[in-house]
Design an enzyme around this catalytic site. Structure first.
Site, mmCIF file in Angstrom:
data_model
loop_
_atom_site.group_PDB
_atom_site.id
_atom_site.type_symbol
_atom_site.label_atom_id
_atom_site.label_comp_id
_atom_site.label_asym_id
_atom_site.label_seq_id
_atom_site.Cartn_x
_atom_site.Cartn_y
_atom_site.Cartn_z
ATOM 1 N N GLY A 220 -2.617 0.014 -9.179
ATOM 2 C CA GLY A 220 -2.384 -0.720 -7.841
ATOM 3 C C GLY A 220 -3.260 -0.535 -6.580
ATOM 4 C CG HIS A 221 -1.463 -0.585 -2.689
ATOM 5 N ND1 HIS A 221 -1.328 0.036 -1.859
ATOM 6 C CD2 HIS A 221 -0.601 -1.248 -2.806
ATOM 7 C CE1 HIS A 221 -0.426 1.110 -1.602
ATOM 8 N NE2 HIS A 221 0.145 0.326 -2.322
ATOM 9 C CG ASP A 222 -4.255 1.810 -0.083
ATOM 10 O OD1 ASP A 222 -5.086 2.047 0.657
ATOM 11 O OD2 ASP A 222 -3.561 0.851 -0.414
ATOM 12 C CB ALA A 240 -0.527 5.568 -2.197
#
Length: 318
Positions: A220-222, A240
């Site tokens: 997932g993102h970040d 994150a």
């Protein structure tokens, strides 16, 4: 997201129709989410629950929908809709520019790298030396790949973050937060077939040097993945999170958002990780706990019918 050049705060304020509280002569160097902000960054906040966290974060400038006290070295940009202001800044400084060729003119490919048929490389993609990129891989805008990386067929690097702003006072409750971040794949990484690695919303999703991934892994993102990690098939990691060096996640492990798995931790197959885990231990179960504890629990669960029978016999004899 870093701006190409520092932007006067007054220019940002004009763009988003904001009122400045603080130094109007300051300049912003980028815009980021709260967990990746640095000095000089803009951050936005639209809920009272997070006002203090945003104001006291590393960000220098806070786009906010309320008047608040602000430290001397910071400034507020007060608007009615901070989320819409964020979108306007992104659309202005990182506008969508489709590339309609398989390899964008601005993509850079290092010596000795093999790019097989039907690979798509977006704008400003950088790939290092001696990589092998197998057919039908997609690497989206601004992503970087280090040296000696192998990416198997069908993998997508840099897809948009699964990240939405929810407001129930509009017909469509969920509005996508435009992703302007990137993905960095470091040296010696190997990525299996059919994997997906989302770009950061405003910052970076990073896969550390030497990490290896099986097929059908989602990052997932970040998320920040450390060095020399090993992820088996169907591992899914939400946005994150921090996965430190030398972590092993076996098949179908699910990791929730914004947590940390410590260095050298091993999570056995089909486990669920809802909260942070210490490094150097083996975990199993959902929620994941130290594996030896879960094994004892399973042994006792299997003995429940026997214990129940013994209790019933005791009651009958009495």
């Amino acid at each position: 997201m870093r701006f190409e050049n520092p932007v006067p705060l007054s220019e940002i304020a004009t763009l988003i129709a904001a009122r400045i509280v603080g130094d109007p002569n300051a300049t912003a160097t980028g815009i980021n989410e709260i967990h990746q902000v640095e000095k000089g960054d803009l951050v936005f906040v639209d809920h009272p629950k997070y006002y203090d966290a945003a104001i006291h974060s590393a960000a220098s400038y806070i786009i906010i929908n309320a008047d608040r006290e602000v430290p001397e070295d910071k400034a507020l940009l007060i608007v009615e809709e901070p989320f819409e202001a964020y979108l306007k800044i992104v659309f202005t400084f990182r506008p969508f520019r489709p590339s309609l060729s398989l390899v964008a003119a601005t993509a850079q490919i290092g010596p000795g790298t093999v790019i097989m048929p039907n690979v798509y490389l977006g704008n400003h993609v950088t790939i290092g030396a001696n990589c092998v990129i197998y057919p039908n891989v997609t690497i989206m805008d601004y992503c970087t790949v280090g040296d000696d990386v192998v990416i198997q067929s069908g993998t997508v690097i840099g897809s948009d973050a699964f990240y939405y702003n929810k407001k129930t006072n509009r017909p469509v409750h969920y509005k996508r937060m435009t992703s302007c971040g990137t993905v960095e794949i470091e040296t010696g990484v190997e990525i299996g077939a059919g994997c997906t690695i989302d770009r950061g919303v405003t910052g970076v999703t990073r896969i550390g040097a030497g990490t290896k991934m099986d097929n059908l892994v989602h990052i997932g993102h970040d998320t920040l993945v450390g060095k020399n990690c090993l992820f088996a098939a169907q591992v899914g990691i939400a946005g994150a999170s921090v996965i430190e060096d030398e972590v092993i996640l076996w098949g179908q492990v699910g990791v929730s958002k914004t947590l940390t798995i410590g260095k050298g931790a091993v999570v056995n197959a089909q486990s669920g990780v809802p909260s942070s885990l210490e490094g150097g231990k083996i975990y199993f179960g959902s929620p994941a706990v130290p594996a030896h504890e879960k094994k004892k629990e399973l042994v006792w669960i299997k003995r429940i019918p026997q214990i129940w029978d013994q209790l019933n016999k005791s009651e009958s004899s009495s």
